[in-house]
Design a protein around this motif. Sequence first.
Motif, PDB file in Angstrom:
ATOM      1  N   CYS A   4       0.824  -1.220   0.000  1.00 18.95           N
ATOM      2  CA  CYS A   4       0.000   0.000   0.000  1.00 18.95           C
ATOM      3  C   CYS A   4       0.854   1.265   0.000  1.00 18.95           C
ATOM      4  CB  CYS A   4      -0.928   0.009   1.214  1.00 18.95           C
ATOM      5  SG  CYS A   4      -2.113  -1.339   1.184  1.00 18.95           S
ATOM      6  N   CYS A  34      -7.519  -3.524  -3.447  1.00 17.36           N
ATOM      7  CA  CYS A  34      -7.333  -2.833  -2.165  1.00 17.36           C
ATOM      8  C   CYS A  34      -8.247  -1.612  -2.054  1.00 17.36           C
ATOM      9  CB  CYS A  34      -5.868  -2.409  -2.024  1.00 17.36           C
ATOM     10  SG  CYS A  34      -5.553  -1.484  -0.514  1.00 17.36           S
ATOM     11  N   CYS A  37      -6.538   1.774  -0.720  1.00 15.10           N
ATOM     12  CA  CYS A  37      -5.823   2.565  -1.719  1.00 15.10           C
ATOM     13  C   CYS A  37      -6.774   3.198  -2.734  1.00 15.10           C
ATOM     14  CB  CYS A  37      -4.747   1.718  -2.405  1.00 15.10           C
ATOM     15  SG  CYS A  37      -3.330   1.437  -1.317  1.00 15.10           S
TER      16      CYS A  37
ATOM     17  N   TRP B 109      -1.666  -0.870   4.760  1.00  9.14           N
ATOM     18  CA  TRP B 109      -2.347   0.002   5.723  1.00  9.14           C
ATOM     19  C   TRP B 109      -2.667  -0.775   6.984  1.00  9.14           C
ATOM     20  CZ3 TRP B 109      -2.299   4.917   4.220  1.00  9.14           C
ATOM     21  CH2 TRP B 109      -2.432   5.250   2.877  1.00  9.14           C
TER      22      TRP B 109
HETATM   23 ZN   LIG Z   1      -3.363  -0.787  -0.791  1.00  9.31          ZN
END
Ligand SMILES: [Zn+2]
Lengths: 64, 203
Positions: A4, A34, A37, B109
Motif C-alpha cells: 500500500c 485494495c 488505496c 495500511w
Molecule cells: Zn493498498
Amino acid sequence: MLNCKEAARLVSEGMDRKLGLGERLSLGLHLALCRGCRHFRRQADFLRTACRYHPSGATRPEEK
Amino acid sequence: MPMGHATAEAISPDGGHASQLEAIRSDMLRFALLQLRDKPAAEDAVQEALAAAWEGLGRFDGRGSFKSWVYAILRYKIIDRIRQRSREPIAEIDPGAGFDALFDRRGFWLPEERPADWGDPLQELENAQFWRIFDACLNRLPKGTARVFMMREFLGLETGEICQELGMKANHCWVVLHRARMGLRLCLESDWFESGRGGYVEL
Ligand SMILES: [Zn+2]
C-alpha cells in the motif's frame, strides 16, 4: 505485488508525471484488490479539485 | 491609487472595475497568505498585482472574467516572491518520518489507518466550515512541503517548473508532493470527515 505504501506513492506520482506501463499495470492490479488505496486515490483527486476551487481562488465550481 | 472611489463605479468608463478590485482584494489576500505564510509579503504581492491590473486595464480584452485576469497577475507576483526565497533550503524533509506509522511492517495500511470513504466530498466545496478546516490543515503542513504543494495545486505549475524554481531534483519534488497529500488527507479525515463534518465541532 505492490504494497500500500508503494501504491499510494504511485497514485500520487501519477498526478504529477506520466507513469510507465509497468507502473500502471501493477498499480491497477493493486487498486483492484485494495479498498484502502482506492479511497486514497479518490481522496487525492478530491484534494486537487478542492485546491482548484478554493474560495480564495479565481474559479468557483459553477463557473466550470 | 484610485481604488475605493466606489461612487464613480456606476458611471466610470472602465465598467466598474475599481469596485471589483476592492471586492476581490480580500480573496486575493487569503490566496496569497496561504501560500506565502507571511502577511507583509502577501499584502505586497496583492498590492502589486492590483496596481498592475489597474495600470493595465487597457490591455484587459474583456474575454474571460476580470477576476481570472487579476489572478493571473497575482500568480506571477507570488511566484516572484517564492523565487526570491528559494535560496532558503527546504530543510524539513526527513525521509520516512511520520507516515510510516500508518503501515504495517510489510507496507500495508494498518486496519485503523486505512483511508476512509469520504462519500461525495464535492458537496463540501460549498461549506464555509469545511474551508476553515481545510485552511487549518494546509497551515499545519511543514512550510516547505506546503510551498511545493501549493505551487502545484494552487498555481497550477508543472512539477518540472517547480523543481526548476526551487532548485530541487524531480524525484525530490514528487516525494514532497506525496507527503503533502498524505498529510492533508490525514488531517481532513480526522478533523472533518470522521468528526461529524463540522456538525458538532466547536471551532
Ligand atoms: Zn493498498
